[in-house]
Design a protein around this motif. Structure first.
Motif, PDB file in Angstrom:
ATOM      1  N   ASP A  13      -4.736-110.031  74.973  1.00 50.63           N
ATOM      2  CA  ASP A  13      -3.659-109.187  75.532  1.00 50.63           C
ATOM      3  C   ASP A  13      -3.006-109.823  76.524  1.00 50.63           C
ATOM      4  O   ASP A  13      -1.985-109.437  77.299  1.00 50.63           O
ATOM      5  N   GLY A  14      -3.141-111.107  76.731  1.00 53.15           N
ATOM      6  CA  GLY A  14      -2.125-111.948  77.762  1.00 53.15           C
ATOM      7  C   GLY A  14      -3.000-112.076  79.085  1.00 53.15           C
ATOM      8  O   GLY A  14      -2.256-112.447  80.070  1.00 53.15           O
ATOM      9  N   ASP A  15      -4.190-111.792  79.285  1.00 53.36           N
ATOM     10  CA  ASP A  15      -4.767-111.823  80.696  1.00 53.36           C
ATOM     11  C   ASP A  15      -5.269-113.214  80.884  1.00 53.36           C
ATOM     12  O   ASP A  15      -6.282-113.691  80.323  1.00 53.36           O
ATOM     13  N   ILE A  16      -4.518-113.578  81.842  1.00 46.23           N
ATOM     14  CA  ILE A  16      -4.671-115.187  82.241  1.00 46.23           C
ATOM     15  C   ILE A  16      -5.954-115.332  83.136  1.00 46.23           C
ATOM     16  O   ILE A  16      -6.737-116.309  82.905  1.00 46.23           O
ATOM     17  N   LYS A  17      -6.382-114.564  83.875  1.00 40.42           N
ATOM     18  CA  LYS A  17      -7.814-114.570  84.429  1.00 40.42           C
ATOM     19  C   LYS A  17      -8.931-114.396  83.304  1.00 40.42           C
ATOM     20  O   LYS A  17      -9.714-115.279  83.689  1.00 40.42           O
ATOM     21  N   ALA A  18      -8.781-113.790  82.405  1.00 40.44           N
ATOM     22  CA  ALA A  18      -9.942-113.658  81.399  1.00 40.44           C
ATOM     23  C   ALA A  18      -9.723-115.095  80.679  1.00 40.44           C
ATOM     24  O   ALA A  18     -10.917-115.766  80.467  1.00 40.44           O
ATOM     25  N   PHE A  19      -8.474-115.724  80.306  1.00 40.27           N
ATOM     26  CA  PHE A  19      -8.392-117.120  79.805  1.00 40.27           C
ATOM     27  C   PHE A  19      -9.149-118.195  80.842  1.00 40.27           C
ATOM     28  O   PHE A  19      -9.649-118.843  80.543  1.00 40.27           O
ATOM     29  N   GLU A  20      -8.752-118.049  82.147  1.00 44.24           N
ATOM     30  CA  GLU A  20      -9.371-118.856  83.155  1.00 44.24           C
ATOM     31  C   GLU A  20     -10.962-118.821  83.089  1.00 44.24           C
ATOM     32  O   GLU A  20     -11.697-119.870  83.405  1.00 44.24           O
ATOM     33  N   THR A  21     -11.298-117.637  82.916  1.00 50.09           N
ATOM     34  CA  THR A  21     -12.905-117.256  82.878  1.00 50.09           C
ATOM     35  C   THR A  21     -13.505-118.120  81.770  1.00 50.09           C
ATOM     36  O   THR A  21     -14.673-118.714  81.932  1.00 50.09           O
ATOM     37  N   LEU A  22     -12.870-117.948  80.552  1.00 44.74           N
ATOM     38  CA  LEU A  22     -13.398-118.584  79.291  1.00 44.74           C
ATOM     39  C   LEU A  22     -13.479-120.262  79.393  1.00 44.74           C
ATOM     40  O   LEU A  22     -14.215-120.783  79.071  1.00 44.74           O
ATOM     41  N   PHE A  23     -12.245-120.693  79.972  1.00 40.71           N
ATOM     42  CA  PHE A  23     -11.957-122.168  80.357  1.00 40.71           C
ATOM     43  C   PHE A  23     -13.099-122.703  81.086  1.00 40.71           C
ATOM     44  O   PHE A  23     -13.683-123.484  80.900  1.00 40.71           O
ATOM     45  N   ARG A  24     -13.217-121.825  82.265  1.00 32.47           N
ATOM     46  CA  ARG A  24     -14.206-122.247  83.307  1.00 32.47           C
ATOM     47  C   ARG A  24     -15.649-122.256  82.754  1.00 32.47           C
ATOM     48  O   ARG A  24     -16.533-123.238  82.906  1.00 32.47           O
ATOM     49  N   LEU A  25     -15.846-121.360  81.859  1.00 27.19           N
ATOM     50  CA  LEU A  25     -17.313-121.087  81.277  1.00 27.19           C
ATOM     51  C   LEU A  25     -17.458-122.159  80.152  1.00 27.19           C
ATOM     52  O   LEU A  25     -18.943-122.736  80.195  1.00 27.19           O
ATOM     53  N   TYR A  26     -16.498-122.707  79.502  1.00 31.55           N
ATOM     54  CA  TYR A  26     -16.877-123.589  78.416  1.00 31.55           C
ATOM     55  C   TYR A  26     -16.364-125.056  78.541  1.00 31.55           C
ATOM     56  O   TYR A  26     -16.543-125.748  77.722  1.00 31.55           O
ATOM     57  N   HIS A  27     -15.428-125.310  79.633  1.00 32.88           N
ATOM     58  CA  HIS A  27     -14.605-126.395  79.619  1.00 32.88           C
ATOM     59  C   HIS A  27     -15.772-127.661  79.780  1.00 32.88           C
ATOM     60  O   HIS A  27     -15.563-128.690  78.863  1.00 32.88           O
ATOM     61  N   ALA A  28     -16.695-127.640  80.529  1.00 32.53           N
ATOM     62  CA  ALA A  28     -17.595-128.771  80.925  1.00 32.53           C
ATOM     63  C   ALA A  28     -18.491-129.067  79.814  1.00 32.53           C
ATOM     64  O   ALA A  28     -18.499-130.284  79.308  1.00 32.53           O
ATOM     65  N   GLU A  45     -11.677-134.919  77.331  1.00 29.66           N
ATOM     66  CA  GLU A  45     -10.801-133.926  78.218  1.00 29.66           C
ATOM     67  C   GLU A  45      -9.576-133.453  77.381  1.00 29.66           C
ATOM     68  O   GLU A  45      -9.278-132.147  77.641  1.00 29.66           O
ATOM     69  N   ASP A  46      -8.981-134.490  76.887  1.00 26.69           N
ATOM     70  CA  ASP A  46      -7.738-134.157  76.139  1.00 26.69           C
ATOM     71  C   ASP A  46      -7.740-133.143  75.080  1.00 26.69           C
ATOM     72  O   ASP A  46      -7.140-132.337  74.903  1.00 26.69           O
ATOM     73  N   ILE A  47      -8.992-133.670  74.206  1.00 25.50           N
ATOM     74  CA  ILE A  47      -9.237-132.882  73.103  1.00 25.50           C
ATOM     75  C   ILE A  47      -9.427-131.224  73.672  1.00 25.50           C
ATOM     76  O   ILE A  47      -9.074-130.234  73.104  1.00 25.50           O
ATOM     77  N   VAL A  48     -10.295-131.113  74.488  1.00 24.23           N
ATOM     78  CA  VAL A  48     -10.604-129.855  74.957  1.00 24.23           C
ATOM     79  C   VAL A  48      -9.477-129.039  75.576  1.00 24.23           C
ATOM     80  O   VAL A  48      -9.389-127.914  75.173  1.00 24.23           O
ATOM     81  N   GLN A  49      -8.804-129.747  76.348  1.00 28.50           N
ATOM     82  CA  GLN A  49      -7.512-129.365  76.810  1.00 28.50           C
ATOM     83  C   GLN A  49      -6.582-128.636  75.503  1.00 28.50           C
ATOM     84  O   GLN A  49      -5.919-127.804  75.619  1.00 28.50           O
ATOM     85  N   ASP A  50      -6.519-129.679  74.592  1.00 28.84           N
ATOM     86  CA  ASP A  50      -5.592-129.301  73.374  1.00 28.84           C
ATOM     87  C   ASP A  50      -6.300-127.977  72.915  1.00 28.84           C
ATOM     88  O   ASP A  50      -5.370-127.157  72.431  1.00 28.84           O
ATOM     89  N   VAL A  51      -7.391-127.850  72.500  1.00 24.16           N
ATOM     90  CA  VAL A  51      -7.942-126.710  71.858  1.00 24.16           C
ATOM     91  C   VAL A  51      -7.777-125.558  72.819  1.00 24.16           C
ATOM     92  O   VAL A  51      -7.408-124.430  72.368  1.00 24.16           O
TER      93      VAL A  51
END
Length: 185
Positions: A13-28, A45-51
């Motif tokens: 639905d375009g919720d950027i906060k939810a996206f940031e939460t998912l990113f923080r949860l799985y990025h590392a 890091e580039d691969i994860v950023q691309d995904v």
């Protein structure tokens, strides 16, 4: 798992906060996973950023039928293996140039290196110039390793449409590469 699906629903639905939460949860953990495959932290890091970029870009139409975590790890794994394949092909090409009749003490032929770089640019320009849906289908198939049926299901289109789009993308790529070789001959 249910929380991930709720989070992903908000992302769709375009919720950027939810996206940031998912990113923080799985990025590392995803970076650690990708660096284990590629052997390079910067590439991982580039691969994860691309995904994550692809997820945000295609969020409105993206369909995840298994867990979000499973999807993320699968996408990172596919991208990591594609990187390794690309590096292997590049190394083989460079080895062929180095050992292919040129004086190995002098190094690779600068002309051949320039041609290789130009050819890479032709391929990148061609792919970037494809219509968005065709570009996405090509990326999903060639970069993520998805089958036509999976792509069709994710994009809610027929398998025949996926086949047709892939054929058009490959034809355009082949045409531009052949045109490049005709121009340098």
């Amino acid at each position: 798992m249910l929380n991930d699906f709720l989070l992903f629903g908000k992302i769709k639905d375009g919720d950027i906060k939810a996206f940031e939460t998912l990113f923080r949860l799985y990025h590392a953990p995803l970076c650690l996973y990708a660096s284990g495959i590629t052997g390079r932290r910067d590439v991982a890091e580039d691969i994860v950023q691309d995904v994550f970029y692809l997820i945000w870009k295609t969020r409105a139409t993206m369909q995840i039928h298994r867990s979000v975590k499973s999807y993320l790890y699968g996408a990172v794994k596919n991208q990591s293996f594609l990187y390794l394949e690309h590096m292997q092909i590049r190394e083989q090409y460079e080895a062929r140039i180095l050992n292919g009749g040129t004086d190995t003490a002098a190094g690779p032929d600068p002309h051949e290196q320039m041609e290789y770089a130009e050819l890479e640019a032709v391929v990148e320009r061609t792919l970037a110039g494809l219509p968005e849906r065709r570009q996405r289908i090509f990326h999903m198939h060639r970069m993520e390793g998805q089958k036509y049926s999976e792509i069709a299901e994710r994009l809610a289109i027929s398998v025949k449409t996926v086949e047709a789009e892939m054929a058009k993308a490959c034809r355009q790529l082949r045409h531009n590469v052949e045109k490049y070789y005709k121009n340098i001959s």
